[in-house]
Structures are given as C-alpha cells and as structure tokens.
Scaffold this active site. Structure first.
Site, PDB file in Angstrom:
ATOM      1  NE  ARG A   1      11.164  34.056  52.010  1.00 45.28           N
ATOM      2  CZ  ARG A   1      11.924  33.190  51.380  1.00 45.28           C
ATOM      3  NH1 ARG A   1      13.044  32.771  51.907  1.00 45.28           N
ATOM      4  NH2 ARG A   1      11.575  32.742  50.207  1.00 45.28           N
TER       5      ARG A   1
ATOM      6  CB  CYS B   1       5.279  25.690  72.080  1.00 48.02           C
ATOM      7  SG  CYS B   1       6.255  26.267  73.447  1.00 48.02           S
ATOM      8  CD  GLU B   2       2.904  26.836  65.874  1.00 52.30           C
ATOM      9  OE1 GLU B   2       2.906  26.294  64.745  1.00 52.30           O
ATOM     10  OE2 GLU B   2       2.173  27.776  66.183  1.00 52.30           O
TER      11      GLU B   2
END
Ligand SMILES: *Cc1c(COP(=O)(O)O)cnc(C)c1O
Length: 420
Positions: free
Chosen positions: A313, A345-346
């Site tokens: 969310r 990894c973001e």
C-alpha cells in the site's frame, strides 16, 4: 478501535505479547485480532439499527479463511470478485446464498462456477456479461438473480486508483444503459433482474458522495418502477474508510446509518452492503524486524525484513501506516526523522520517508499498524520472497492461520524445458 496496545512496556495483540509470536513464527508476520474484527462488524450493525441489512464482507480486503470464518460466524456473507474468492468463502463456511459476485470482467468459467453454486447474486457490469450469463445459466438449468452495477458519476475515495464511480471509470454501466439492460434482462432466460448496485470507491470519509450515490439509486428505483419493472434489492457497495491515522477521523457511522434509513429504507427493498477495509484494516498488523540501519546523504534509513511484496500500500497508493516499536519507547526519547524501507531492489520499496519516530536499532521488532486490509491479500513473491505467515489472536490464545510459505512452494513447480 483496535486491540493492539502497549501493556507492561510492550505491544500486545489482545492478551498476547506480539514478541512471543515473532519469536515463535519469525517475521514478517501478519497478526489479526478476532476481537477487532468482531467489534467493527458489530459497529456497522449497530449503526444500521433495526434496518434489515445483509452485510457481505468484501473478501478481497483480507482473504484469510480464519478472518472470513470469524465474520461468517457473526452472520456475514461475502462479496467476491473471482472464482477463487467464491471458493474461499464457501470453504470458510459462508453459505452460497450469502455470496455476491462482483467485478468488471467475469469469465465464462467463473460465471459457470458461480451459477452452479446457487450464489445469492451476480452484479452485472455490461450487456455482454448479461448475455453470457443468460446462456450459461440456461445451459445449467438455473435462474440466477442479478443486479446491475450502475455508475452514478460521483468521485469518491482516498486515492485515484481506488475511486471507481466516475462516468469514465471502467466500472458499472450508465443510468441510460441500465434502463435498457433491465428491460432486456426481463426477456432473457436464466436470469432474474432484482435490483441495482453501486460501489463508488474506497477509503471514503466524507459521506456526501455516498449520499449522492444513494439518492441516484433511489431515483432509478422510482423510474424503473414507474416503467413497470420490479425492483426488490439494492446493493450499496463498500468503501467506508478505516482509520489509519488517529488524528484523521473516520466516517461517522451513525450519520451514515441515518442516510441509509432516510434514502433507501423507504423504498421497501432488501438492502445489502459490501464493506471490506472498515472491518479488516485495524484488525491486523504486520510484524517486521529491522535488519540494518544506515545513513546515506544525511538521511537515516532503517531496512526491515518486510518489503513492498508483503505490504504494497505505501508503494502503490502512497498510503500511510503507523509504525510502532514492539518494545514501548521510553517516554521523552528524542524522535528522529527516519526513512523506513524494505530490502527489495526498488526505490519504491519505501514505507515512510523522514518519519519522525524514536530511533530503531538493528534487530528490533516493529509493527505496521492498520495492515489488516489489502495487506496480505495484495502480497506477492517479488524478489522470490516467501509470503508472510498469518496469525490470529483471540483473547489469550493465538494460532498460525497460514504458515510462512516455503521456497519449494514458491518455485518448486517451475520446470526447465529440455529442448530437444
Ligand atoms: C473492493 C470492493 C468492495 C470493498 O471495498 P472497501 O473499500 O474495502 O470497503 C466492495 N464492493 C466492491 C464491488 C469492491 O470492488
């Protein structure tokens, strides 16, 4: 209202210290409170007083069978949006005659399954769907009760991605088309049109758009009846907001109940609602543990073992979740701007940026509050991370209601082709 509070210097779920759960089950883990689920369900019933309203719990907000069963025991039906959700609801003990099937794109297979189970109602969203359902039900020798989901052209909800009632949204059908389809349905085999449905969005605090949608429904009922159509049922949808930040007040349920009484009750119809988040959001927390803390470019980061695949969310809707340390911070501890992230990894895998909170040490347990709705139900295996465990607490008892997924369950069914 929630049953997650500090007692004896640490966070409890009802009468269970959540540390005990984290130590036995590991993290990340969702913890649900049966008492909170029951409280919110009963608060909705209380707001409706002696009005006879069927409450179909929106299963997509929290799909765990124990959650569905807890609500079913109080008399809840289920609002479902896929064959999987219908199957879940039945498996969790919801009688098929209390199941509503909603959704903008139901496949033939899903319609066949729904009709074969003799479910309460299918909410129709297009002419093609109406005709397909008529064929399917006729073939199965059934008559399926249907309502038309109409689009009242009001915008509501806490975020663009969860606003569903605008004229140009993909949901529902226009008023004009609904009149046509109602008449058409009466000529078709296998279907019996009994009424209308709306669902204008989610996380609705301001009651004005809901009132507008209900007035729109009431006018349509009068017009349909004036043209000789029978209308015996209205589905008012879901969307009532949950409280995520104590400083922001939730919808006034008593006022909402009065609106239903004033606008819908005089129409002498069966009334249904499809609440999700208002029941489940505050009934769940996500327990996590900090892995490392680090400083980059003057910003303090805490990297947790929970990530956007567990609770999407914040990344998806810019949603706010309160984050509490499981060990109660000592009063007067200085709060520091802290950026809370997951290990994925973001950069999007961020739960909160510069959140003012007491410092979190490495290997410390924390809890995201109000994570019971659209938490686990939106989780994925991104980064080959197992789905979190789910636990339910009931008084001083607790039980794992879904174990943490194993690696074999994530990729054991994959196959490497042996191209010859
Ligand atoms: C998602 C949905 C609901 C539940 O919405 P909440 O905001 O969780 O109350 C109800 N009805 C329909 C048709 C939905 O798609």
């Amino acid at each position: 209202m929630r049953h997650f509070n500090y007692k004896n210097g640490e966070l409890y779920a009802e009468n269970v210290p959540v540390r005990e759960i984290a130590e036995k089950v590991g993290t990340p883990t969702y913890v649900y409170s049966a008492a909170t689920l029951q409280h919110h369900f009963k608060a909705l019933q209380a707001a409706l007083g002696d009005l006879n309203v069927k409450i179909a719990f929106a299963v997509k907000s929290n799909t765990n069978s124990a959650v569905i069963a807890t609500l079913a025991a109080l008399g809840a039906g289920a609002d479902t949006v896929s064959e999987g959700e219908i199957r879940r609801a039945i498996r969790a003990g919801v009688a098929p005659e209390k199941i509503v099937f909603s959704g903008v794109g139901k496949t033939v297979r899903e319609l066949e399954y729904a009709v074969s189970q003799n479910i309460h109602q299918i909410n129709i969203e297009s002419i093609q769907e109406l005709e397909t359902l008529s064929e399917v039900a006729t073939r199965l020798g059934k008559i399926q009760k249907i309502v038309f989901r109409v689009n009242p052209d009001v915008a509501a909800g806490g975020h663009d991605k969860i606003s569903t009632g605008k004229k140009t949204s993909k949901f529902g059908i226009s008023k004009e088309r609904a009149f046509e389809l109602y008449a058409r349905a009466e000529t078709l085999n296998g279907v019996e049109p009994v009424g209308l449905a709306v669902h204008i969005g989610s996380q609705i605090i301001d009651l004005a758009p809901l009132k507008q949608a209900y007035e729109f429904l009431a006018q349509m009922v009068k017009d349909l009846r004036a043209n000789g159509h029978k209308v015996s049922r209205l589905d008012l949808g879901g969307g009532l907001a949950a409280i995520y930040q104590e400083e922001i007040e939730g919808p006034d349920l008593i006022a909402w109940g009065k609106i239903v009484r004033a606008i819908i009750h005089p129409l002498d119809v069966e009334i249904e609602i499809e609440p999700g988040r208002i029941i489940t959001a505050n009934a769940g927390i996500l327990l996590a543990r900090s892995i490392v803390t680090k400083e980059n470019g003057g910003r303090d980061f805490v990297v947790l073992d929970a990530a956007m695949n567990d609770l999407v969310r914040p990344a998806f809707y810019e949603a706010y979740h309160q984050l509490l340390a499981v060990k109660e911070p000592v009063k007067g501890t200085n709060k520091m701007p802290t950026t809370i992230v997951g290990p994925i990894c973001e950069t999007g895998d961020t739960f909160a940026v510069d959140r003012l909170m007491e410092p979190v040490a490495p290997d410390e347990l924390v809890a995201f509050m109000s994570a019971g709705a659209y938490g686990f139900s939106m989780a994925s295996n991104y980064n080959s991370r197992p789905l979190a465990a789910e636990v339910m607490v009931n008084g001083d008892k607790w039980e794992i209601v879904r174990p943490r997924q194993t690696y074999d369950e994530i990729f054991g069914m994959e196959k490497i082709p042996d191209w010859k």
